[in-house]
Design a protein around this motif. Structure first.
Motif, PDB file in Angstrom:
ATOM      1  N   CYS A   1      -4.570   8.270   4.060  1.00 37.05           N
ATOM      2  CA  CYS A   1      -5.504   8.369   2.930  1.00 37.05           C
ATOM      3  C   CYS A   1      -6.150   7.032   2.599  1.00 37.05           C
ATOM      4  O   CYS A   1      -7.197   6.977   1.952  1.00 37.05           O
ATOM      5  CB  CYS A   1      -4.775   8.910   1.702  1.00 37.05           C
ATOM      6  N   GLY A   2      -5.514   5.915   3.012  1.00 41.22           N
ATOM      7  CA  GLY A   2      -6.073   4.590   2.763  1.00 41.22           C
ATOM      8  C   GLY A   2      -5.747   3.999   1.405  1.00 41.22           C
ATOM      9  O   GLY A   2      -6.253   2.926   1.059  1.00 41.22           O
ATOM     10  N   SER A   3      -4.912   4.665   0.613  1.00 36.37           N
ATOM     11  CA  SER A   3      -4.573   4.158  -0.727  1.00 36.37           C
ATOM     12  C   SER A   3      -3.897   2.800  -0.662  1.00 36.37           C
ATOM     13  O   SER A   3      -4.138   1.928  -1.501  1.00 36.37           O
ATOM     14  CB  SER A   3      -3.669   5.155  -1.453  1.00 36.37           C
ATOM     15  N   CYS A   4      -3.062   2.602   0.341  1.00 35.93           N
ATOM     16  CA  CYS A   4      -2.341   1.329   0.463  1.00 35.93           C
ATOM     17  C   CYS A   4      -3.302   0.171   0.691  1.00 35.93           C
ATOM     18  O   CYS A   4      -3.133  -0.916   0.133  1.00 35.93           O
ATOM     19  CB  CYS A   4      -1.320   1.409   1.597  1.00 35.93           C
TER      20      CYS A   4
ATOM     21  N   GLU B   1       4.918  -4.332  -5.061  1.00 34.13           N
ATOM     22  CA  GLU B   1       5.162  -2.922  -4.780  1.00 34.13           C
ATOM     23  C   GLU B   1       3.878  -2.094  -4.901  1.00 34.13           C
ATOM     24  O   GLU B   1       3.941  -0.861  -5.055  1.00 34.13           O
ATOM     25  CB  GLU B   1       6.213  -2.379  -5.753  1.00 34.13           C
ATOM     26  N   HIS B   2       2.735  -2.741  -4.835  1.00 30.07           N
ATOM     27  CA  HIS B   2       1.477  -2.043  -5.036  1.00 30.07           C
ATOM     28  C   HIS B   2       1.321  -0.844  -4.088  1.00 30.07           C
ATOM     29  O   HIS B   2       1.018   0.275  -4.517  1.00 30.07           O
ATOM     30  CB  HIS B   2       0.298  -2.993  -4.827  1.00 30.07           C
ATOM     31  N   CYS B   3       1.499  -1.085  -2.791  1.00 35.49           N
ATOM     32  CA  CYS B   3       1.294  -0.027  -1.808  1.00 35.49           C
ATOM     33  C   CYS B   3       2.340   1.075  -1.943  1.00 35.49           C
ATOM     34  O   CYS B   3       2.039   2.255  -1.767  1.00 35.49           O
ATOM     35  CB  CYS B   3       1.282  -0.601  -0.397  1.00 35.49           C
ATOM     36  N   VAL B   4       3.571   0.682  -2.259  1.00 34.83           N
ATOM     37  CA  VAL B   4       4.652   1.662  -2.414  1.00 34.83           C
ATOM     38  C   VAL B   4       4.331   2.620  -3.554  1.00 34.83           C
ATOM     39  O   VAL B   4       4.479   3.838  -3.435  1.00 34.83           O
ATOM     40  CB  VAL B   4       5.999   0.957  -2.679  1.00 34.83           C
TER      41      VAL B   4
ATOM     42  N   PRO C   1      -3.420  -6.586  -2.511  1.00 36.57           N
ATOM     43  CA  PRO C   1      -4.149  -7.752  -3.062  1.00 36.57           C
ATOM     44  C   PRO C   1      -5.101  -8.351  -2.036  1.00 36.57           C
ATOM     45  O   PRO C   1      -4.763  -8.453  -0.853  1.00 36.57           O
ATOM     46  CB  PRO C   1      -3.019  -8.733  -3.408  1.00 36.57           C
ATOM     47  N   PRO C   2      -6.308  -8.730  -2.455  1.00 36.97           N
ATOM     48  CA  PRO C   2      -7.340  -9.236  -1.535  1.00 36.97           C
ATOM     49  C   PRO C   2      -6.868 -10.394  -0.659  1.00 36.97           C
ATOM     50  O   PRO C   2      -7.282 -10.503   0.506  1.00 36.97           O
ATOM     51  CB  PRO C   2      -8.464  -9.684  -2.485  1.00 36.97           C
ATOM     52  N   GLU C   3      -6.030 -11.251  -1.198  1.00 39.70           N
ATOM     53  CA  GLU C   3      -5.609 -12.417  -0.417  1.00 39.70           C
ATOM     54  C   GLU C   3      -4.701 -12.040   0.741  1.00 39.70           C
ATOM     55  O   GLU C   3      -4.406 -12.857   1.608  1.00 39.70           O
ATOM     56  CB  GLU C   3      -4.898 -13.432  -1.310  1.00 39.70           C
ATOM     57  N   TYR C   4      -4.268 -10.768   0.770  1.00 38.71           N
ATOM     58  CA  TYR C   4      -3.415 -10.338   1.844  1.00 38.71           C
ATOM     59  C   TYR C   4      -4.130  -9.400   2.797  1.00 38.71           C
ATOM     60  O   TYR C   4      -3.607  -8.933   3.741  1.00 38.71           O
ATOM     61  CB  TYR C   4      -2.151  -9.653   1.293  1.00 38.71           C
TER      62      TYR C   4
ATOM     63  N   VAL D   1       2.559  10.109  -0.677  1.00 39.94           N
ATOM     64  CA  VAL D   1       3.572  10.875   0.063  1.00 39.94           C
ATOM     65  C   VAL D   1       4.844  10.065   0.302  1.00 39.94           C
ATOM     66  O   VAL D   1       5.702  10.476   1.087  1.00 39.94           O
ATOM     67  CB  VAL D   1       3.000  11.366   1.416  1.00 39.94           C
ATOM     68  N   GLU D   2       4.962   8.915  -0.363  1.00 41.25           N
ATOM     69  CA  GLU D   2       6.153   8.061  -0.256  1.00 41.25           C
ATOM     70  C   GLU D   2       6.456   7.701   1.199  1.00 41.25           C
ATOM     71  O   GLU D   2       7.598   7.754   1.656  1.00 41.25           O
ATOM     72  CB  GLU D   2       7.365   8.738  -0.896  1.00 41.25           C
ATOM     73  N   ALA D   3       5.404   7.321   1.926  1.00 42.99           N
ATOM     74  CA  ALA D   3       5.561   6.968   3.333  1.00 42.99           C
ATOM     75  C   ALA D   3       5.874   5.487   3.536  1.00 42.99           C
ATOM     76  O   ALA D   3       6.150   5.065   4.655  1.00 42.99           O
ATOM     77  CB  ALA D   3       4.299   7.336   4.105  1.00 42.99           C
ATOM     78  N   ILE D   4       5.837   4.687   2.457  1.00 42.87           N
ATOM     79  CA  ILE D   4       6.058   3.245   2.580  1.00 42.87           C
ATOM     80  C   ILE D   4       7.414   2.883   1.989  1.00 42.87           C
ATOM     81  O   ILE D   4       7.724   3.214   0.835  1.00 42.87           O
ATOM     82  CB  ILE D   4       4.946   2.454   1.875  1.00 42.87           C
ATOM     83  N   VAL D   5       8.208   2.220   2.790  1.00 40.19           N
ATOM     84  CA  VAL D   5       9.545   1.785   2.343  1.00 40.19           C
ATOM     85  C   VAL D   5       9.664   0.275   2.497  1.00 40.19           C
ATOM     86  O   VAL D   5       8.891  -0.351   3.219  1.00 40.19           O
ATOM     87  CB  VAL D   5      10.654   2.489   3.152  1.00 40.19           C
ATOM     88  N   THR D   6      10.640  -0.301   1.819  1.00 44.34           N
ATOM     89  CA  THR D   6      10.883  -1.746   1.885  1.00 44.34           C
ATOM     90  C   THR D   6      12.167  -1.998   2.668  1.00 44.34           C
ATOM     91  O   THR D   6      13.212  -1.415   2.357  1.00 44.34           O
ATOM     92  CB  THR D   6      11.026  -2.341   0.474  1.00 44.34           C
ATOM     93  N   ASN D   7      12.080  -2.857   3.706  1.00 41.00           N
ATOM     94  CA  ASN D   7      13.284  -3.145   4.486  1.00 41.00           C
ATOM     95  C   ASN D   7      14.109  -4.257   3.842  1.00 41.00           C
ATOM     96  O   ASN D   7      13.768  -4.755   2.753  1.00 41.00           O
ATOM     97  CB  ASN D   7      12.928  -3.476   5.938  1.00 41.00           C
TER      98      ASN D   7
END
Length: 289
Positions: free
Chosen positions: A278-281, A249-252, A286-289, A257-263
């Motif tokens: 903003c590029g925070s995600c 859930e790192h990016c979430v 994680p680097p491996e991804y 602005v809570e723009a990332i959701v999980t399907n």
């Protein structure tokens, strides 16, 4: 005679920066021939530069006139940080010019830099890598220059403002194909119609980036794309489903602005209508991804 210039009390007068005065005792102590032996035929002595930007070694450096940009950036400056690829060097202060990799053999002297479209100026040397956008760079420096204009010359006061507005449109994805030639035309008008050195050199950031990096302008205008991924209006963030299998859930958690959701498949999806780019995600993924 008309060609003779008189200074204070009609006497020869030195009006220059501190470097000029610093030269005087050395010349008196060592002689004119010693001083003339340093530098090039047209540019005698040394130059002091402030190395900045993406270089490994930043700080002040004094080199003989005629030292190449390559030696200044890669030998003294230590090259580009983080194994990134060198892209350009901005030399001469805010109204200096941006020179590409194939100009690194240019010697640092007044005539050579002027021919390349740059200036010695205040001695600033800013190294840029592949992550720098040259259109955004031109906008950044022109914004400063436009604010510094005293406004006496209408070409500088109005022309620099108009150039800045065009660059703002281009970086916002609103550029038109004719904007590039218009920038060049305006730049020549500002240069030719200004009384002081600021106005005469104000167009340099735009003119040199167009001269050496015209393809980036065309990408912004024709493809609505920023190759360096800097101009926010021309980029978008997406999460690749095949790489988002960890279920973290790192990016979430990082999205302000809570723009990332999980399907339903535990894959993260970015709502483009909410994303502020903003590029925070990207930073927390994680680097491996």
């Amino acid at each position: 005679p008309h060609s003779v210039k008189a200074g204070l009390w009609s006497k020869p007068t030195v009006l220059n920066n501190v470097k000029t005065y610093a030269y005087v005792p050395l010349i008196l102590a060592n002689g004119a021939d010693w001083f003339s032996g340093i530098g090039t035929e047209g540019s005698k002595g040394t130059a002091v530069f402030a190395l900045a930007g993406k270089m490994v070694n930043t700080g002040l450096a004094e080199v003989a006139m005629g030292t190449t940009l390559h030696d200044l950036i890669f030998d003294i400056g230590g090259g580009i940080r983080g194994e990134k690829k060198f892209k350009a060097v901005q030399i001469g202060g805010p109204s200096g010019g941006c020179l590409p990799e194939n100009m690194l053999k240019t010697p640092v002297d007044f005539d050579s830099l002027r021919e390349a479209g740059a200036i010695m100026g205040s001695g600033g040397v800013i190294a840029m890598d592949e992550d720098n956008c040259m259109v955004d760079t031109a906008k950044f420096f022109l914004d400063f220059i436009q604010k510094e204009s005293c406004g006496k010359c209408s070409t500088c006061r109005i022309g620099s403002k108009q150039m800045l507005e065009i660059l703002e449109d281009i970086t916002a994805g609103k550029g038109k194909p004719e904007d590039v030639d218009l920038l060049v035309e305006l730049g020549e008008d500002v240069r030719g119609g200004s009384l002081c050195g600021l106005g005469r050199t104000a167009p340099n950031p735009a003119l040199t980036t167009i001269r050496y990096f015209r393809d980036e302008y065309e990408a912004h205008i024709l493809e609505k794309r920023c190759p360096a991924l800097v101009c926010k209006e021309l980029i978008a963030y997406y999460i690749l489903p095949e790489k988002c299998e960890r279920g973290c859930e790192h990016c979430v958690l990082a999205c302000p602005v809570e723009a990332i959701v999980t399907n339903e498949k535990r894959i993260k999806v970015i709502d483009q209508s909410k994303c502020t780019k903003c590029g925070s995600c990207q930073l927390v993924c994680p680097p491996e991804y």
